[in-house]
Structures are given as C-alpha cells and as structure tokens.
Scaffold this active site. Sequence first.
Site, short mmCIF file in Angstrom:
data_model
loop_
_atom_site.label_atom_id
_atom_site.label_comp_id
_atom_site.label_asym_id
_atom_site.label_seq_id
_atom_site.Cartn_x
_atom_site.Cartn_y
_atom_site.Cartn_z
N ASP A 73 0.82 -1.21 0.00
CA ASP A 73 0.00 0.00 0.00
C ASP A 73 0.86 1.26 0.00
OD1 ASP A 73 -2.30 -1.47 -0.03
OD2 ASP A 73 -2.95 -0.95 1.99
N GLY A 74 1.99 1.20 0.69
CA GLY A 74 2.87 2.38 0.76
C GLY A 74 3.38 2.80 -0.59
N ASN B 35 -4.10 9.16 2.38
CA ASN B 35 -4.63 8.39 3.50
C ASN B 35 -5.05 9.25 4.67
OD1 ASN B 35 -4.72 5.75 2.67
ND2 ASN B 35 -3.10 5.02 4.01
N THR C 50 -8.92 2.49 6.61
CA THR C 50 -8.43 1.15 6.94
C THR C 50 -6.96 1.14 7.33
OG1 THR C 50 -8.04 0.78 4.57
CG2 THR C 50 -10.11 -0.05 5.50
N TYR D 286 -4.13 3.85 9.70
CA TYR D 286 -3.90 4.24 11.08
C TYR D 286 -5.22 4.47 11.81
CZ TYR D 286 -0.99 6.40 14.77
OH TYR D 286 -0.34 6.70 15.94
N LEU E 271 -8.01 2.90 11.51
CA LEU E 271 -8.56 1.61 11.95
C LEU E 271 -7.81 1.10 13.17
CD1 LEU E 271 -10.49 -0.77 11.47
CD2 LEU E 271 -8.79 -1.72 9.89
#
Length: 283
Positions: A67-68, A142, A182, A184, A186
């Site tokens: 994801d990063g 994000n 979804t 940090y 989450l």
Amino acid sequence: MKNFYIIMNPEKVGAHETAENICAFLTSRGGRCKIGEKRPEEGKGKHYTDKDDVPEEVQCIITLGGDGTLIQAARDLAGRNIPLLGINRGTLGYLTQLSRTEEIEPVLSALLAGDYKLEERMMLDGCAYRKGKAVFQDIAFNEIVMRSQHLKMLRFKVFVNEEFFNEYHADGLIAATPTGSTAYNLSAGGPIIVPDSRMTVLTPICSHALNARSIVLSSDDRIRVELSGQEGVSQAAVFDGDSVARLYPGDYIEIHRSEIRTTLIKLKNISFLDNLRNKMAGI
C-alpha cells in the site's frame, strides 16, 4: 489501455522479476511499458517518482510493492490523473487488489481489453499556520496525523466550519480520508468507511477521556485544529507517514478536501467488501 508505467519497490522480494514479466506480457500483446523504481534512499518528504519520468501518453500506473508504494505514487503523481493499479508484494494491503502471481496475467488482459472500472478517491489538503502565516502545505491520500515528537499528551481544539466542536486530550489526532480509514484510523479504533465515499473522519489516538470517539464529517466541511499544551513541546503534522510539518503550541492546521483526486482501477470481479473480508481474515 495500451500504455503502461510500472513503479516498483526494489526492496520487495520478486519485484524486479514481476515487473519484467508484466512488461513482457504487455508488449507481446501490443502494449507499451516502461519500468521505474520507487527510490526510498531519497528520504521522507521527497518525491520517489519524478513526474517528468512518466511519459505523457501513459494511461495506467502499475505499482509493485505494498500500500505504501501505491500511496507514494498517488502523492508523487498528484494532478496527472493517471489511473493506478496496485499489485501487492508486501504484507497486508487494502489498496492493492492483487497478491497472487497467477492472478496477474488475466488482469493485464482485462486492462488491455478495457474490462475494468475507474474509482475516484478523495484526498485531503492541509495547511499549517504559525502566527497567522502559512508555514507548510501538502496533500494526503490516506491521512494527516497530528502527534507529539516526545510522547507527550497533547491538547487539540477542533473547529468545524469555524464552529467549536471539541477539545481532545490525547496522544494524537488523525484526519483520515475514506481510503485511509483502513490504515492508522482503523488501528486507533476508528470506523471503516467505503472508500469511494466523500467524507473525512477524525479519530483521537489513545484519548485520555473515556467518552472520546471518532466523528465522521462531510467532505465539504473545513476543519481547523489548534494545538495547545506545554510551551516548547515539539509537535508534528505527518502527511501519509511521509512529509512532516514541525509545529508548536499556538500553531494550527486547516484541513479540507483537496481539489486533486486519485483514480484507482477497480476490477469488476473484486468488490471492496470482498477485499476487506479477505484481508481481515488474513488471506
């Protein structure tokens, strides 16, 4: 789609080989493909992918990593409006849709045939102020996280559309997009939001009050977070875990929906709920 650009995280096992195989498959079927690399050695807060390295005719960005890698590509290429597809070569990934090697060729065939959907994701714009003057500005795909540099409890006064909302005593405060819900958010106990929604969620980190909860706001709302606390205590606003604004008591940050959006490629046979269920089940 015929023109592709691959952004690869070279630290991920098998990324080089996968990139070469993807390029070979696409070119053998009349596509064009160029391979670039995410360059982590340049450090946080800098671009890992130069916009000028991505040809104007590129119609799709494929990221190889986790994801990063996809988030960094979205930040680096913000404003180019090139759809992104993530292939997971990390661990847990909510944004990347593919992780099994055997799934890749059918997906590439679908891209070449135009058998996909595009999904727009909102981003956040954050601007930090000191004594009324802007000192830092960036966007986030994000989240924007406000936290202490020295593990100190912080105080945040939150205003929504210039109206006082709440004061949090916590280790930090997260302003997350639906995509970032979804991440940090989450982990801090915040809600999961369907990613193509238009809203912003505020979640305190380790609140020092039992009744502190997340709040979900409209994407049209403008948020102002004033930082208070002990004089001299260094704080920070961190954008997507990458760029950092150093802040001090008395500073404030204004957050609102960005005019820039990120477009992700959505495969017709993989829904968000399917992806979420599989990730949460550890598949």
